[in-house]
Design a protein around this motif. Structure first.
Motif, mmCIF file in Angstrom:
data_model
loop_
_atom_site.group_PDB
_atom_site.id
_atom_site.type_symbol
_atom_site.label_atom_id
_atom_site.label_comp_id
_atom_site.label_asym_id
_atom_site.label_seq_id
_atom_site.Cartn_x
_atom_site.Cartn_y
_atom_site.Cartn_z
ATOM 1 N N MET A 89 87.450 -53.514 18.062
ATOM 2 C CA MET A 89 87.496 -52.475 17.033
ATOM 3 C C MET A 89 88.665 -52.699 16.091
ATOM 4 O O MET A 89 88.536 -52.543 14.867
ATOM 5 N N ARG A 90 89.822 -53.104 16.610
ATOM 6 C CA ARG A 90 90.987 -53.363 15.764
ATOM 7 C C ARG A 90 90.745 -54.563 14.874
ATOM 8 O O ARG A 90 91.157 -54.597 13.711
ATOM 9 N N LEU A 91 90.045 -55.577 15.404
ATOM 10 C CA LEU A 91 89.751 -56.753 14.590
ATOM 11 C C LEU A 91 88.827 -56.388 13.431
ATOM 12 O O LEU A 91 89.001 -56.892 12.303
ATOM 13 N N ARG A 92 87.828 -55.529 13.698
ATOM 14 C CA ARG A 92 86.948 -55.111 12.609
ATOM 15 C C ARG A 92 87.715 -54.323 11.545
ATOM 16 O O ARG A 92 87.451 -54.447 10.342
ATOM 17 N N ALA A 93 88.672 -53.489 12.015
ATOM 18 C CA ALA A 93 89.490 -52.738 11.061
ATOM 19 C C ALA A 93 90.353 -53.685 10.219
ATOM 20 O O ALA A 93 90.502 -53.495 9.001
ATOM 21 N N MET A 94 90.919 -54.705 10.875
ATOM 22 C CA MET A 94 91.730 -55.692 10.141
ATOM 23 C C MET A 94 90.885 -56.448 9.127
ATOM 24 O O MET A 94 91.315 -56.711 8.004
ATOM 25 N N GLU A 95 89.666 -56.805 9.539
ATOM 26 C CA GLU A 95 88.791 -57.585 8.660
ATOM 27 C C GLU A 95 88.498 -56.843 7.363
ATOM 28 O O GLU A 95 88.431 -57.455 6.276
ATOM 29 N N SER A 96 88.338 -55.528 7.480
ATOM 30 C CA SER A 96 87.996 -54.746 6.283
ATOM 31 C C SER A 96 89.115 -54.754 5.253
ATOM 32 O O SER A 96 88.873 -54.499 4.066
ATOM 33 N N GLY A 97 90.367 -55.041 5.686
ATOM 34 C CA GLY A 97 91.491 -55.071 4.758
ATOM 35 C C GLY A 97 91.860 -56.453 4.293
ATOM 36 O O GLY A 97 92.879 -56.627 3.604
ATOM 37 N N GLY A 114 90.478 -60.509 2.900
ATOM 38 C CA GLY A 114 89.455 -61.140 2.088
ATOM 39 C C GLY A 114 89.462 -62.642 2.293
ATOM 40 O O GLY A 114 90.381 -63.216 2.881
ATOM 41 N N GLY A 115 88.433 -63.291 1.820
ATOM 42 C CA GLY A 115 88.363 -64.738 1.838
ATOM 43 C C GLY A 115 88.365 -65.337 3.227
ATOM 44 O O GLY A 115 87.721 -64.835 4.151
ATOM 45 N N GLU A 116 89.128 -66.427 3.356
ATOM 46 C CA GLU A 116 89.146 -67.169 4.615
ATOM 47 C C GLU A 116 89.723 -66.344 5.754
ATOM 48 O O GLU A 116 89.287 -66.467 6.902
ATOM 49 N N GLN A 117 90.736 -65.521 5.460
ATOM 50 C CA GLN A 117 91.345 -64.717 6.520
ATOM 51 C C GLN A 117 90.324 -63.746 7.128
ATOM 52 O O GLN A 117 90.258 -63.581 8.344
ATOM 53 N N ALA A 118 89.523 -63.125 6.300
ATOM 54 C CA ALA A 118 88.497 -62.206 6.799
ATOM 55 C C ALA A 118 87.477 -62.956 7.645
ATOM 56 O O ALA A 118 87.031 -62.465 8.697
ATOM 57 N N ALA A 119 87.109 -64.158 7.203
ATOM 58 C CA ALA A 119 86.134 -64.953 7.952
ATOM 59 C C ALA A 119 86.687 -65.343 9.320
ATOM 60 O O ALA A 119 85.963 -65.323 10.334
ATOM 61 N N GLU A 120 87.988 -65.707 9.360
ATOM 62 C CA GLU A 120 88.596 -66.084 10.632
ATOM 63 C C GLU A 120 88.639 -64.894 11.594
ATOM 64 O O GLU A 120 88.316 -65.015 12.787
ATOM 65 N N ARG A 141 86.711 -62.293 11.486
ATOM 66 C CA ARG A 141 85.332 -61.988 11.876
ATOM 67 C C ARG A 141 84.873 -62.905 13.015
ATOM 68 O O ARG A 141 84.215 -62.459 13.967
ATOM 69 N N GLY A 142 85.242 -64.186 12.914
ATOM 70 C CA GLY A 142 84.870 -65.131 13.975
ATOM 71 C C GLY A 142 85.505 -64.762 15.304
ATOM 72 O O GLY A 142 84.858 -64.844 16.367
ATOM 73 N N ILE A 143 86.783 -64.352 15.261
ATOM 74 C CA ILE A 143 87.451 -63.945 16.489
ATOM 75 C C ILE A 143 86.771 -62.697 17.066
ATOM 76 O O ILE A 143 86.541 -62.578 18.271
ATOM 77 N N GLY A 144 86.428 -61.755 16.178
ATOM 78 C CA GLY A 144 85.763 -60.538 16.641
ATOM 79 C C GLY A 144 84.416 -60.831 17.291
ATOM 80 O O GLY A 144 84.071 -60.235 18.314
ATOM 81 N N GLU A 145 83.672 -61.766 16.706
ATOM 82 C CA GLU A 145 82.377 -62.128 17.297
ATOM 83 C C GLU A 145 82.555 -62.781 18.656
ATOM 84 O O GLU A 145 81.750 -62.561 19.580
ATOM 85 N N ALA A 146 83.621 -63.593 18.803
ATOM 86 C CA ALA A 146 83.897 -64.212 20.103
ATOM 87 C C ALA A 146 84.248 -63.150 21.143
ATOM 88 O O ALA A 146 83.829 -63.230 22.310
ATOM 89 N N VAL A 147 85.005 -62.137 20.711
ATOM 90 C CA VAL A 147 85.357 -61.042 21.628
ATOM 91 C C VAL A 147 84.101 -60.282 22.039
ATOM 92 O O VAL A 147 83.899 -59.954 23.223
ATOM 93 N N GLU A 148 83.204 -60.005 21.094
ATOM 94 C CA GLU A 148 81.969 -59.297 21.415
ATOM 95 C C GLU A 148 81.091 -60.097 22.385
ATOM 96 O O GLU A 148 80.478 -59.529 23.307
ATOM 97 N N ALA A 149 81.037 -61.417 22.186
ATOM 98 C CA ALA A 149 80.255 -62.264 23.095
ATOM 99 C C ALA A 149 80.860 -62.248 24.496
ATOM 100 O O ALA A 149 80.130 -62.209 25.505
ATOM 101 N N ALA A 150 82.205 -62.262 24.565
ATOM 102 C CA ALA A 150 82.869 -62.220 25.864
ATOM 103 C C ALA A 150 82.611 -60.890 26.561
ATOM 104 O O ALA A 150 82.394 -60.832 27.782
ATOM 105 N N VAL A 151 82.608 -59.800 25.787
ATOM 106 C CA VAL A 151 82.323 -58.481 26.360
ATOM 107 C C VAL A 151 80.902 -58.452 26.922
ATOM 108 O O VAL A 151 80.657 -57.925 28.023
#
Length: 346
Positions: A170-178, A180-186, A188-198
């Protein structure tokens, strides 16, 4: 003489009428030549179905492959008789614990005429004795301890690790919304990895201890497990249960774990479209059959499937005092058959 003929007829009538013992005659090669009421009751064959067939049909496949039936006849000829207790097989494929005596029959010239075979079903007596012996009680305590530990780990993972990781996501999604660009994509990728691990951890907690097993019993626990693991796979399943009562906890856990392994093998390896699971009360225990319509085991399957799957299932059943077998029909699926006693331990 008339008196002797009448006596012989009376003896034959007595043998045919006995229902507590299977009494049959074999020819010198081991083929059944006579059959009594007790043999039909214990083994399930009618006389017309079994006379003329070789007596090895009463033995588990592993004993037949090892040449045990022929060895027993050889010992009976050499020593006059063979006697043992062990597993035997009924017409329907289920096993029972039997006391078996094979006696060599010779005529007045000493020539072998065949064999007399007397079998008694001792399954119930064995189950009661096992429930009272130290090994049975130790097994019950061991199974309970293992399941308590599995439950503790499952709850810890669910209530602590998963909740913490969900919060991180949830914190990663909040960070992503603030960002842009490559940082948001990175991020987002970390958040997706966390969701897959969950998701993997949720699957792990379910494997460790399906909630329905505690809350609703063995049948619903298995149904819940099947619903979970077949979702989205195209696999259908059906459960047929004819249980007199829910088995004791240690028996229920053993049954569930063997079924769990069998179902996992079907899902991962069988390329099946359906699974059929049946549970039936039998001989103060539970007979379970897990059948699929898949491709069967690959030729010479000696790899991880056999080593870590089949051996584990067999060991679980045998440690519990039961039996396990696998019928493989290449191109037409496999059937796992097993039985475990369901006598409560102290």
């Amino acid at each position: 003489m008339p008196g002797q003929d009448r006596q012989s007829e009376d003896i034959q009538l007595l043998v045919r009428s006995v229902v507590d013992y299977s009494i049959c005659l074999l020819d010198p090669a081991g083929h059944v030549t006579s059959w009594n009421a007790g043999a039909e009751r214990i083994k399930g064959y009618r006389a017309e179905e079994i006379i003329g067939r070789h007596f090895s049909v009463f033995y588990p496949p592993e004993d037949v492959a090892a040449g045990k039936p022929a060895m027993e006849l050889e010992v009976a000829v050499a020593d006059g008789r063979w006697e043992e207790e062990g597993w035997r097989v009924r017409k329907d494929g289920t096993r029972f614990w039997a006391s078996v005596v094979i006696t060599a029959l010779h005529d007045e010239r000493g020539e072998l005429r065949g064999f007399g075979k007397v079998t008694r079903d001792l399954t119930e007596r064995r189950n009661v004795a096992r429930a009272l012996d130290e090994r049975g009680m130790l097994l019950a305590h061991l199974v309970r301890a293992q399941e308590v530990e599995r439950r503790r780990i499952a709850y810890d993972v669910h209530d602590d690790t998963i909740q913490s990781m969900v919060a991180v996501g949830m914190r990663l999604r909040a960070m992503e919304s603030g960002l842009g660009g490559e940082q948001a994509a990175e991020v987002r990728g970390i958040g997706e990895a966390v969701e897959a691990a969950v998701a993997r951890l949720r699957d792990l907690t379910f494997e460790l201890r399906p909630p329905a097993l505690d809350e609703e019993g063995l049948v619903e626990g298995l149904a819940g497990y099947l619903r979970q693991v077949t979702a989205g796979t195209g696999l259908s399943f059906e459960i047929d249960h004819r249980l007199d009562a829910d088995p004791p906890p240690e028996a229920a856990v053993t049954i569930f774990r063997i079924c769990q392994e069998a179902i996992t093998n079907v899902r991962k390896h069988a390329r099946a479209t359906s699974i059929r699971l049946s549970l039936v009360s039998l001989d103060r225990g539970v007979h379970v059959r897990v059948a699929d319509d898949g491709t069967g085991l690959p030729p010479g399957a000696e790899g991880p499937l056999r080593h870590f799957g089949l051996i584990e299932m067999r060991e679980r059943a045998e440690i519990a005092g039961g039996w396990w077998s696998l019928t493989d029909r290449p191109g037409a699926g496999t059937t796992v058959d097993f039985w475990v006693p369901a006598v409560p331990h102290a």
